[in-house]
Design an enzyme around this catalytic site. Structure first.
Site, PDB file in Angstrom:
ATOM      1  N   ASP A  33      -3.134  -4.915 -11.130  1.00  9.27           N
ATOM      2  CA  ASP A  33      -2.347  -4.906  -9.891  1.00  9.27           C
ATOM      3  C   ASP A  33      -2.212  -6.287  -9.284  1.00  9.27           C
ATOM      4  O   ASP A  33      -1.587  -6.459  -8.243  1.00  9.27           O
ATOM      5  CB  ASP A  33      -3.018  -3.983  -8.856  1.00  9.27           C
ATOM      6  CG  ASP A  33      -3.114  -2.568  -9.376  1.00  9.27           C
ATOM      7  OD1 ASP A  33      -2.106  -2.073  -9.892  1.00  9.27           O
ATOM      8  OD2 ASP A  33      -4.210  -1.975  -9.289  1.00  9.27           O
ATOM      9  N   HIS A  34      -2.839  -7.246  -9.866  1.00  7.65           N
ATOM     10  CA  HIS A  34      -2.832  -8.597  -9.271  1.00  7.65           C
ATOM     11  C   HIS A  34      -2.412  -9.582 -10.349  1.00  7.65           C
ATOM     12  O   HIS A  34      -3.249 -10.262 -10.932  1.00  7.65           O
ATOM     13  CB  HIS A  34      -4.237  -8.930  -8.751  1.00  7.65           C
ATOM     14  CG  HIS A  34      -4.295 -10.200  -7.947  1.00  7.65           C
ATOM     15  ND1 HIS A  34      -4.383 -11.462  -8.495  1.00  7.65           N
ATOM     16  CD2 HIS A  34      -4.276 -10.404  -6.622  1.00  7.65           C
ATOM     17  CE1 HIS A  34      -4.416 -12.378  -7.557  1.00  7.65           C
ATOM     18  NE2 HIS A  34      -4.367 -11.774  -6.405  1.00  7.65           N
TER      19      HIS A  34
END
Lengths: 181, 128
Positions: A33-34
Site C-alpha cells: 500500500d505504500h
C-alpha cells in the site's frame, strides 16, 4: 510477528559503531500500500531500523541493563528512496554516551549510494526502581542471537563479544522451565 | 585564550539551532529556552552533548537543569520550591537569574526561566 527492522548485524564494535543490513522485500505487507504501483520503503521504518542498530549499540555499553528508548530524531535527511530488492546498510556511530542517554549519528546506504543521514538521541529511562523491564533477558538474548550480534561483535579489547552472564543464566533458567505451548 | 562573549554566543546559538530546529534569528539573548524556543526535557540532553563538543567542556548531570532538586520532596511543597530548595538552586545555578522565579517559585514555571543568556553565562563559567 516481531518488530524487526534490521535483518542482521555485519559489524559491531562495543561502544563505538555498528553496521546492520536490511533487505527490502516485496513480501513485506506494508509495501503493497505504500504505494500501490510504486513500492517504497517508508522513511520512518528506515529510521526505526537505524534506531534499532544504534539503540542496541547503546544498550550493549551497559550490558543491556539500561532501558534504552529512542527519545529524539534530531536530524533525518533522505537523499533517495529504497525499493524491493534493495539492500540497505545502516552504519551507526556512537558520538557520546553517559548514564542518562546516548547520541548516535548514522547513515543508510543502498550499495555505495548514500540514502539517508540521521542523528538520534536515546534516553535511559530513570524509574528503574519500579522493576519494569522492556524485555525479558532471555528473550532479548535470543533476539540478539537472531540478529547475529555475537557472530560479528567485538568487545572493547577486540575479543569476540560475549553475552552478559545474567542473560546466559536467564536463558539456562528458561530451558529448565517446561514449555506451555 | 578564553573565547569572547560574541564567540560564546555564536556557538551557543549554533547548538540551539541544531538541537531545537529553530531559526538563527529566534535565538536572541533574552529568549527563554522552553517558552520561546520550545525546548523539551529531552532537548536539554541534546543541548548538553552539543555544548560539550563545541566548547570541549564536561557538563555533569543535573548541573544545567537541576531536575533532581525540582523532583525532591525535601525541596518542593505543594508544587512550589521551598526556601531551602531556592537556596540549593542558587548554589547550583550561579549562572542563572532566579529573581523572578523567587517571587512565585512554582515548579512547573521553572523550565520557562532559563534564557539563552543564562546558557551563555553557564558556558562562560565552565570556561573560566
Amino acid at each position: 510477528m516481531r518488530w524487526f527492522w534490521i535483518d542482521k548485524f555485519i559489524e559491531f564494535e562495543s561502544g563505538k559503531s555498528a553496521k546492520a543490513v536490511k533487505c527490502v522485500s516485496l513480501a513485506e505487507d506494508h509495501l503493497h500500500d505504500h504505494f500501490r504501483y510504486l513500492p517504497v520503503m517508508p522513511h520512518s521504518l528506515v529510521i526505526e531500523g537505524i534506531a534499532q542498530t544504534g539503540g542496541l549499540l547503546a544498550g550493549e555499553v551497559y550490558d543491556f541493563r539500561e532501558r534504552v528508548v529512542l527519545a529524539k530524531v534530531a536530524k533525518a535527511i533522505f537523499h533517495g528512496t529504497a525499493h524491493p530488492g534493495d539492500r540497505l546498510t545502516y552504519s551507526a556511530t556512537m558520538n557520546d554516551i553517559r548514564e542518562n542517554g546516548a547520541y548516535v549519528s548514522a547513515t543508510s546506504h543502498i550499495g555505495d549510494t548514500l540514502h539517508a543521514e540521521v542523528e538520534l538521541f536515546f534516553a535511559h529511562l530513570s524509574d528503574k526502581d519500579q522493576q519494569r523491564e522492556l524485555f525479558f533477558p532471555a528473550d532479548l538474548l535470543s533476539m540478539l542471537r537472531l540478529l547475529g550480534l555475537y557472530e560479528v561483535g567485538k568487545a572493547k579489547d577486540g575479543t569476540p563479544l560475549q553475552p552478559p552472564e545474567y542473560m546466559i543464566q536467564a536463558e539456562i533458567e528458561l530451558t529448565k522451565t517446561p514449555s506451555i505451548s | 585564550m578564553a573565547p569572547s562573549d560574541d564567540e560564546v554566543f555564536e556557538k551557543v546559538r549554533e547548538a540551539l539551532v541544531d538541537a531545537l530546529g529553530v531559526d538563527e534569528e529566534e535565538v536572541v539573548p533574552e529568549a527563554t529556552m522552553v517558552g520561546d524556543l520550545g525546548a523539551e526535557s529531552i532537548d536539554f540532553l541534546d543541548i548538553v552533548f552539543r555544548l560539550e563538543k563545541a566548547f570541549d567542556i564536561t557538563i555533569p548531570r543535573d548541573e544545567l537543569f537541576p531536575e533532581d532538586i525540582l523532583t525532591n520532596a525535601e525541596y518542593v511543597q505543594d508544587g512550589k520550591v521551598t526556601a531551602e530548595g531556592l537556596a540549593e538552586l542558587k548554589k547550583r545555578m550561579p549562572f542563572a537569574d532566579l529573581t523572578k522565579f523567587e517571587a512565585n517559585p512554582v515548579v512547573t514555571d521553572f523550565g520557562n526561566l532559563l534564557t539563552v543568556n543564562d546558557m551563555c553565562s553557564y558556558v562562560k563559567s565552565k570556561l573560566s
